[in-house]
Design a protein around this motif. Structure first.
Motif, PDB file in Angstrom:
ATOM      1  N   PRO A 137       5.618  57.704  55.054  1.00  0.00           N
ATOM      2  CA  PRO A 137       5.183  57.222  56.449  1.00  0.00           C
ATOM      3  C   PRO A 137       5.338  55.646  56.445  1.00  0.00           C
ATOM      4  O   PRO A 137       5.803  54.401  55.589  1.00  0.00           O
ATOM      5  CB  PRO A 137       3.813  56.888  56.430  1.00  0.00           C
ATOM      6  CG  PRO A 137       3.376  57.848  55.844  1.00  0.00           C
ATOM      7  CD  PRO A 137       4.553  57.854  54.641  1.00  0.00           C
ATOM      8  N   GLU A 138       6.218  55.977  58.017  1.00  0.00           N
ATOM      9  CA  GLU A 138       6.768  53.992  58.255  1.00  0.00           C
ATOM     10  C   GLU A 138       7.527  53.966  57.695  1.00  0.00           C
ATOM     11  O   GLU A 138       8.162  53.002  57.963  1.00  0.00           O
ATOM     12  CB  GLU A 138       5.603  53.233  58.588  1.00  0.00           C
ATOM     13  CG  GLU A 138       4.479  53.671  59.062  1.00  0.00           C
ATOM     14  CD  GLU A 138       2.996  52.209  59.391  1.00  0.00           C
ATOM     15  OE1 GLU A 138       3.750  51.333  58.604  1.00  0.00           O
ATOM     16  OE2 GLU A 138       2.102  52.625  59.928  1.00  0.00           O
ATOM     17  N   SER A 139       8.210  54.775  57.129  1.00  0.00           N
ATOM     18  CA  SER A 139       9.789  54.930  55.847  1.00  0.00           C
ATOM     19  C   SER A 139      10.716  55.279  57.110  1.00  0.00           C
ATOM     20  O   SER A 139      10.886  55.561  57.550  1.00  0.00           O
ATOM     21  CB  SER A 139       9.690  55.055  54.919  1.00  0.00           C
ATOM     22  OG  SER A 139       9.488  56.331  54.656  1.00  0.00           O
TER      23      SER A 139
END
Length: 286
Positions: free
Chosen positions: A5-7
């Motif tokens: 997530p959020e990468s």
């Protein structure tokens, strides 16, 4: 595919890539493998590569440890090519077989750099406990013909440009006798018969002016690898004015937790993963 997530990248896993073969053994024993984690879509520039070396006292453990989300998936999701590496355990062969294998894995990454979008000039390594010891040796023994080994091609260099060493020994002659069973298995005999081999396996013995940057993490209450082992390595690096970041985990045991009976969990390992990511970004770039 894995997605952190959020990468910025998803992660493409290429499992069981053969990186070398040990001469003289049947194929089911000889072949060495790593799992490759590739950022996807491929970054616009060549990516640095980082190998993860698992712990387990040189006699246990497996490369799948590197699939914890705070290890190789974290790096690959931020633009690194990451590799989780298997190496011979002490029940299969004594030291330096383990170092021979991980050096062969570095050379394999360079030999296949074009195929996987790797910058062969930017290769790092990290590991925990036994894996941290091997990572430190990769950082300190580049170019040693007597330690290059018998697994994989010798056409490519085994040098690395950044090292994260966590909870790992650096000076075997001063390791406590409580570890005798594990260390005697690694070296193929007691200290009285293997003193020179133990010195050869000590990363602090090999520090020199060409050693790359190190990040060393150790708990002050480590019950397996004494905290003094980390201090010895830090002193050796600083004596040669090498770059070293020393992260002391106050009250941390070998699991880096205050409770030595707890299994590995997100805390503090997730934060240590981010610390390593920042270190590799600074030393290798992304």
């Amino acid at each position: 595919m894995l997605l952190t997530p959020e990468s910025p990248y998803a992660v493409d896993v290429r499992a069981a890539q053969k990186y070398g073969s040990v001469p003289g053994l049947p194929a089911w024993q000889a072949d060495r493998y790593l799992d490759l984690l590739l950022p996807t879509p491929r970054p616009p520039e060549l990516a640095p590569a980082v190998l993860y070396l698992h712990g387990g006292g040189w006699r246990a453990g497996e490369r799948s440890t590197g699939m914890y989300p705070w290890l190789s998936p974290l790096l690959a999701a931020h633009g690194f090519v990451a590799a989780n590496v298997s190496y011979r355990l002490s029940g299969q062969a004594p030291f330096p077989a383990q170092l021979y294998d991980v050096k062969a894995a570095v050379r394999w990454l360079r030999a296949n750099a074009e195929a996987y979008g790797i910058d062969p000039e930017r290769v790092g390594v990290w590991g925990d406990s036994a894996g941290g010891h091997l990572a430190a040796l990769l950082g300190t023994t580049a170019g040693r013909a007597d330690l290059e080994g018998d697994c994989g091609s010798a056409e490519w260099p085994s040098a690395v440009q950044a090292v994260v060493m966590r909870c790992a020994p650096s000076d075997f002659p001063t390791m406590p006798q409580e570890n005798a069973e594990v260390l005697d298995a690694l070296f193929g005999g007691p200290p009285s018969e293997t003193a020179e081999l133990r010195r050869l396996a000590s990363p602090a013995e090999h520090v020199h002016v060409g050693v790359p940057p190190f990040l060393i993490v150790h708990g002050t209450r480590d019950e397996i690898v004494p905290f003094e082992q980390a201090e010895t390595m830090v002193r050796a690096l600083r004596a040669y004015e090498r770059e070293v970041t020393f992260h002391v985990v106050d009250g941390g045991h070998h699991n880096l937790l205050e409770n030595l009976d707890l299994p590995l969990g997100n805390d503090p390992w997730a934060d240590l993963g981010l610390q390593a990511l920042d270190f590799f970004r600074r030393t290798l770039g992304t």
